[in-house]
Design a protein around this motif. Structure first.
Motif, short mmCIF file in Angstrom:
data_model
loop_
_atom_site.label_atom_id
_atom_site.label_comp_id
_atom_site.label_asym_id
_atom_site.label_seq_id
_atom_site.Cartn_x
_atom_site.Cartn_y
_atom_site.Cartn_z
N GLU A 142 0.83 -1.20 0.00
CA GLU A 142 0.00 0.00 0.00
C GLU A 142 0.86 1.26 0.00
O GLU A 142 0.52 2.27 0.59
N TRP A 143 2.03 1.17 -0.65
CA TRP A 143 2.98 2.26 -0.81
C TRP A 143 3.50 2.77 0.54
O TRP A 143 4.10 3.84 0.60
N GLU A 144 3.32 2.01 1.60
CA GLU A 144 3.78 2.42 2.92
C GLU A 144 5.17 1.84 3.18
O GLU A 144 5.32 0.80 3.83
N LEU A 145 6.18 2.53 2.67
CA LEU A 145 7.55 2.05 2.77
C LEU A 145 8.31 2.70 3.93
O LEU A 145 9.32 2.16 4.38
N TYR A 146 7.84 3.84 4.38
CA TYR A 146 8.51 4.52 5.49
C TYR A 146 8.37 3.69 6.76
O TYR A 146 7.29 3.17 7.06
N VAL A 147 9.47 3.57 7.48
CA VAL A 147 9.46 2.87 8.77
C VAL A 147 10.03 3.83 9.82
O VAL A 147 11.18 4.26 9.71
N PRO A 148 9.23 4.18 10.81
CA PRO A 148 9.75 5.04 11.88
C PRO A 148 10.93 4.36 12.59
O PRO A 148 10.98 3.13 12.70
N MET A 149 11.87 5.17 13.05
CA MET A 149 13.07 4.63 13.67
C MET A 149 12.74 3.72 14.86
O MET A 149 13.38 2.68 15.03
N ASP A 150 11.75 4.07 15.66
CA ASP A 150 11.43 3.23 16.81
C ASP A 150 10.93 1.85 16.36
O ASP A 150 11.27 0.83 16.97
N GLU A 151 10.15 1.79 15.29
CA GLU A 151 9.69 0.50 14.76
C GLU A 151 10.88 -0.31 14.21
O GLU A 151 10.98 -1.52 14.44
N TYR A 152 11.76 0.36 13.51
CA TYR A 152 12.94 -0.30 12.95
C TYR A 152 13.82 -0.86 14.06
O TYR A 152 14.24 -2.02 14.01
N LEU A 153 14.09 -0.05 15.08
CA LEU A 153 14.94 -0.50 16.19
C LEU A 153 14.30 -1.65 16.96
O LEU A 153 14.99 -2.57 17.39
N LEU A 154 12.98 -1.60 17.12
CA LEU A 154 12.27 -2.70 17.78
C LEU A 154 12.43 -3.98 16.97
O LEU A 154 12.68 -5.06 17.53
N PHE A 155 12.31 -3.89 15.65
CA PHE A 155 12.47 -5.06 14.80
C PHE A 155 13.91 -5.59 14.88
O PHE A 155 14.12 -6.80 15.03
N VAL A 156 14.90 -4.71 14.78
CA VAL A 156 16.30 -5.13 14.88
C VAL A 156 16.55 -5.79 16.23
O VAL A 156 17.21 -6.84 16.31
N SER A 157 15.98 -5.24 17.29
CA SER A 157 16.12 -5.84 18.62
C SER A 157 15.51 -7.23 18.67
O SER A 157 16.06 -8.13 19.31
N SER A 158 14.38 -7.42 18.00
CA SER A 158 13.76 -8.74 17.98
C SER A 158 14.64 -9.74 17.24
O SER A 158 14.74 -10.90 17.64
#
Length: 164
Positions: A142-158
């Motif tokens: 749905e063209w939603e490619l932006y990822v907020p830094m907090d979401e990205y860091l949470l994913f990397v932490s997982s």
């Protein structure tokens, strides 16, 4: 956290060597992480193999941050568009997610972006297939490619919690 620090953090966690020449031949831990994580993504076919994953990450020169973003995109698709996942092979999902993540980050100034003709060689597809894969993927997202830094860091932490 700046992008250089984030990249170093990811490189350490997935055991990517600092020497670029070594990275191109020593990507087994990264390949295994991708394959293991991709198993959690339902798809039309489980045709994603280690040789293909290794070739794509190396030949495209994907940064650790691009790989993590690509994996995050794959996980987002589970929520956003399970129909797309059910009609697309795991190989195409992986290729599209890495291509889009790389292009997104490169568009933001990380490095020079590859052209679709280069992605076609890397993915062993025609340029037309790559063009179609790209459009279908961003539409599925749905063209939603932006990822907020907090979401990205949470994913990397997982990822770190599972593999670090």
């Amino acid at each position: 956290m700046n992008s250089d620090a984030l990249e170093e953090r990811v490189k350490r966690r997935v055991h990517i060597p600092d020497d670029e020449d070594e990275y191109y031949v020593a990507s087994k831990p990264l390949t295994e992480l991708i394959l293991d994580d991709a198993k959690a993504i339902p798809s039309a076919g489980g045709d994603l193999k280690s040789g293909f994953v290794s070739d794509v990450t190396m030949d495209a020169g994907l940064s650790p941050c691009a790989v993590m973003l690509g994996l995050l995109y794959m996980h987002r698709l589970v929520r956003k568009n399970p129909n797309y996942l059910g009609s697309t092979s795991s190989r195409d999902i992986f290729l599209a997610s890495m291509m889009i993540a790389s292009k997104y980050l490169n568009d933001e100034g990380e490095a020079e972006s590859l052209m679709n003709s280069e992605w076609a060689k890397i993915g062993r597809k025609s340029k037309q297939d790559i063009d179609n894969l790209e459009v279908e993927f961003v539409m599925a997202m749905e063209w939603e490619l932006y990822v907020p830094m907090d979401e990205y860091l949470l994913f990397v932490s997982s990822i770190e919690g599972r593999y670090g």
